[in-house]
Design a protein around this motif. Structure first.
Motif, mmCIF file in Angstrom:
data_model
loop_
_atom_site.group_PDB
_atom_site.id
_atom_site.type_symbol
_atom_site.label_atom_id
_atom_site.label_comp_id
_atom_site.label_asym_id
_atom_site.label_seq_id
_atom_site.Cartn_x
_atom_site.Cartn_y
_atom_site.Cartn_z
ATOM 1 N N LEU A 233 12.724 46.426 -12.216
ATOM 2 C CA LEU A 233 12.308 47.831 -12.127
ATOM 3 C C LEU A 233 10.929 48.034 -12.741
ATOM 4 N N VAL A 234 10.646 47.326 -13.826
ATOM 5 C CA VAL A 234 9.308 47.405 -14.432
ATOM 6 C C VAL A 234 8.258 46.880 -13.451
ATOM 7 N N ALA A 235 8.594 45.791 -12.760
ATOM 8 C CA ALA A 235 7.667 45.247 -11.761
ATOM 9 C C ALA A 235 7.417 46.257 -10.644
ATOM 10 N N LEU A 236 8.466 46.912 -10.180
ATOM 11 C CA LEU A 236 8.313 47.902 -9.107
ATOM 12 C C LEU A 236 7.532 49.124 -9.593
ATOM 13 N N LEU A 237 7.733 49.517 -10.836
ATOM 14 C CA LEU A 237 6.960 50.629 -11.393
ATOM 15 C C LEU A 237 5.484 50.255 -11.445
#
Length: 298
Positions: A233-237
């Motif tokens: 999720l951090v990567a997608l953010l």
């Protein structure tokens, strides 16, 4: 084909025939090759340039070749067979996959050698091809098992993300004569890298038990499934925040909205999900990205 087998095929109800067709498209890597073509096409759409049919065909054929090569390698036959629908389909269709692999490799070679704009990219493309082949190719034998590049601890998701981002962003940029290190190209590369990294973590979650049995250290095995999801999720953010300068509002929305769908797929990923969740839905997030961009700029 044996006559009895042909009769059995014709007697299948329509849903079963459609499922057989879906299995063939997914497990022969045709769907994944469509996704690679779509992501590259989205990069051309960013610059408002029609994709080269020759380059698009090359990327489709090369993806088909490399991913099926992994399925037909002889050393794979001695590994744990597994019981997933995908593995069963591959074992049952190895001769056909071998034919498809050879044909795809031949088509990719012809398309590459007949495009004058690709020949100067030989060195750059060569290192990507080398990584792709060594990713699954047995290199060393340790504890009675052959080890490939993907077996290095925590490395495989980064290898996947790097190759896919380089193929679908840097190669189009170089093909069009643009500087691969320019700010706009680097932003496109970084957001593509982060998208693929998040999707690759979904497949690490799928392979959790298999990777533990084979001694491959992945993020789910080291951090646990939930922490791996947060990492994705951090990567997608990060990808959502990296909107290239100068894009229109519809194009910016098209770049960001598919990331929300990818986040949902990542969050609900479980090892127990059916094969279609990964082969169709997760890989399909790349196709969704292309469709969104195509609708926004078309």
């Amino acid at each position: 084909m044996h006559p009895a087998h042909s009769t059995a095929q014709r007697s299948l109800p329509p849903p079963a025939r459609w499922r057989q067709l879906l299995d063939a498209v997914l497990y022969s890597s045709v769907w994944l090759s469509v996704a690679a073509l779509g992501l590259m096409w989205a990069t051309f759409l960013f610059w408002g340039v029609h994709i080269s049919a020759r380059l698009g065909g090359l990327i489709f054929a090369a993806t088909l070749f490399l991913y099926n090569l992994d399925s037909v390698l002889p050393y794979k036959h001695g590994q744990l067979p597994g019981a997933t629908r995908r593995k069963q389909w591959i074992r049952a269709h190895r001769p056909q996959l071998l034919t498809l692999t050879v044909a795809a490799g031949a088509v990719a070679g012809v398309l590459y050698l007949t495009d004058a704009r690709l020949l100067p990219l030989t060195l750059f493309g060569g290192h990507l091809a080398l990584i792709s082949v060594l990713y699954s190719m047995p290199l060393v034998r340790r504890h009675g098992r052959w080890r490939a590049l993907r077996d290095l601890p925590l490395l495989k998701v980064f290898l996947i993300a790097y190759v896919w981002a380089a193929v679908t962003v840097w190669i189009p940029a170089l093909y069009l004569g643009r500087d691969w290190a320019s700010p706009v190209v680097l932003v496109l590369f970084a957001r593509r890298f982060l998208l693929i990294l998040a999707l690759a973590l979904v497949f690490d979650i799928r392979d959790y038990s298999k990777d533990r049995l084979t001694g491959t250290h992945t993020f789910p095995g080291v951090l646990g499934s939930r922490a791996t999801k947060w990492l994705g999720l951090v990567a997608l953010l990060g990808a959502a925040l990296l909107v290239p300068p100068g894009v229109s509002v519809p194009h910016a929305v098209a770049l960001v909205l598919p990331l929300a769908l990818a986040a949902a797929v990542l969050w609900y990923a479980e090892e127990s999900r059916p094969d279609y969740y990964f082969a169709l839905l997760t890989d399909g997030m790349m196709v969704v990205q292309f469709v969104a961009v195509w609708l926004a700029v078309g």
